[in-house]
Design an enzyme around this catalytic site. Structure first.
Site, PDB file in Angstrom:
ATOM      1  N   THR A  14       0.977  -1.116   0.075  1.00  0.00           N
ATOM      2  CA  THR A  14      -0.028   0.042   0.133  1.00  0.00           C
ATOM      3  C   THR A  14       0.755   1.167  -0.067  1.00  0.00           C
ATOM      4  O   THR A  14       0.507   2.465  -0.634  1.00  0.00           O
ATOM      5  CB  THR A  14      -0.900  -0.210   1.302  1.00  0.00           C
ATOM      6  OG1 THR A  14      -1.691  -1.014   1.237  1.00  0.00           O
ATOM      7  CG2 THR A  14      -1.936   1.234   1.138  1.00  0.00           C
ATOM      8  N   THR A  90       2.337  -4.838   4.110  1.00  0.00           N
ATOM      9  CA  THR A  90       2.173  -5.132   5.728  1.00  0.00           C
ATOM     10  C   THR A  90       1.603  -6.471   5.947  1.00  0.00           C
ATOM     11  O   THR A  90       1.989  -7.139   6.828  1.00  0.00           O
ATOM     12  CB  THR A  90       1.270  -4.203   6.401  1.00  0.00           C
ATOM     13  OG1 THR A  90      -0.087  -4.050   6.102  1.00  0.00           O
ATOM     14  CG2 THR A  90       1.821  -2.870   6.453  1.00  0.00           C
ATOM     15  N   GLN A 277      -1.413 -21.085  19.409  1.00  0.00           N
ATOM     16  CA  GLN A 277      -1.890 -20.175  18.725  1.00  0.00           C
ATOM     17  C   GLN A 277      -2.118 -18.820  19.830  1.00  0.00           C
ATOM     18  O   GLN A 277      -2.541 -17.737  19.449  1.00  0.00           O
ATOM     19  CB  GLN A 277      -3.416 -20.686  18.797  1.00  0.00           C
ATOM     20  CG  GLN A 277      -3.904 -21.694  17.568  1.00  0.00           C
ATOM     21  CD  GLN A 277      -5.163 -22.552  17.806  1.00  0.00           C
ATOM     22  OE1 GLN A 277      -6.126 -21.602  18.236  1.00  0.00           O
ATOM     23  NE2 GLN A 277      -5.270 -23.467  17.295  1.00  0.00           N
TER      24      GLN A 277
END
Ligand code: ASP
Length: 342
Positions: A14, A90, A277
């Site tokens: 971006t 990103t 996780q």
């Protein structure tokens, strides 16, 4: 003092986009004209050369060959510059940071990755500040030596060790976090370096090693998962490394079928790794019965590494030791570039 020479490498994402005045869609702009977009760059006390990848990528398209292309660009120019700033999407920036940290060892110069949530050509962009500060950090020296001698991500007023980061937000400007390792620098009115947190290289001899083997599978566990389905998935799969993405400190639902499958397969060339996780904390297979049973069948806990670091490190070591499971296991649990706390 001599001005630092910085190589700015635009790889995509971006940050390098601009709104097309006619149809309002986002288009990559010509990066060789970066100072036209960001005139403030001329005021920084360093010399900046900018190069752009011929085909800038959205970082969801990035693969290990792209990591190597970035690595080659840096390595070929290593002795001509004092620091490197890599502009990158990103979404997978943390993976690229991991890859560069394993490829380049004993860095004497900073490799700083940054990007932005809003394109640099937009009025409220976060890209300008990220870019300008990343360049300042890449040029920072003390006693003629670079202050940061490692691969880092600069984003929204914080500098993190790259291989400790995770992208945590797709909308907030502070998009990255490093849960298991403190910031290398905090940026306010001044850039405050936390020198005790910055990597101290063991040798001055730079080494550059390329090569990744992507034969890695991640199995995401959740309550209610049908164990037979994942057994089938793992049986039909040719990956050499299977990462069990577990709960908490490394626990999985207990299943005799799963244990005996792992036990049989670990006698072959396959390796089973246990990653949590939980974004913060560490895998400890001695803590609960669920973890202990996994350890007993040969699953190896990945300590406090991020899932990004575990995947990229596995690909890196798999390429280095394709037929040597013992060596792979020796190095996967060893700290190579500050990615785990021993
Ligand atoms: N999709 C974009 C990318 O990762 C998002 C960004 O740059 O922030 O390339």
């Amino acid at each position: 003092m001599k001005k630092s020479q910085i190589l700015l490498i635009y790889t995509g994402g971006t940050i390098g986009m601009k709104e097309d005045s006619e149809n309002k869609s986002l288009q990559p702009f010509n990066f060789n004209q970066i100072t036209k977009e960001v005139p403030e760059l001329k005021k920084i006390n360093c010399v900046i050369d900018a190069v752009s990848f011929e085909k800038p990528l959205d970082s969801s398209e990035v693969n290990y060959e792209f990591w190597e292309e970035i690595g080659d660009n840096i390595f070929d120019n290593y002795y001509n510059y004092d620091g490197f700033v890599v502009l990158h999407g990103t979404d997978t920036m943390s993976y690229t940071a991991c890859a560069l940290s394993f490829m380049f060892r004993n860095l004497e110069k900073p490799i700083i990755l940054t990007g932005s949530q809003l394109p640099i050509g937009m009025v409220r962009t976060d890209g300008k500040e990220n870019l300008i500060t990343a360049i300042e950090i890449a040029s920072a020296k003390r006693n003629n030596e670079s202050l940061v001698k490692e691969v880092a991500i600069y984003f929204e007023y914080q500098l993190f060790r790259g291989n400790r980061t995770t992208k945590v937000s797709s909308e907030h400007f502070d998009a990255f976090m490093s849960y298991n390792y403190p910031a290398l620098a905090e940026i306010g009115v001044e850039i405050k370096y936390n020198l005790n947190n910055i990597l101290v290289q063991k040798s001055k001899q730079l080494t550059y090693n390329k090569g990744f083997n992507p034969n890695v599978l991640v199995v995401f566990f959740y309550p209610g998962i049908v164990i037979n389905q994942i057994l089938k998935l793992m049986k039909d799969n040719s990956s050499n490394v299977i990462i069990l993405y577990s709960f908490g400190s490394g626990n999985l639902p207990s299943s005799n079928e799963l244990y005996s499958f792992i036990k049989d397969v670990t006698n072959s060339n396959k390796v089973f790794l246990n990653a949590s996780q939980c974004a913060a904390g560490s895998v400890d297979q001695n803590k609960y019965e669920g973890g202990r049973l996994l350890r007993n069948v040969g699953v190896v806990g990945m300590k406090d590494m991020t899932i990004e670091a575990i995947i990229v490190k596995s690909m890196f070591l798999l390429n280095k030791f394709p037929n040597d499971k013992q060596k792979f296991l020796e190095f996967i649990t060893k700290d190579l570039a500050g990615e785990l706390s021993e």
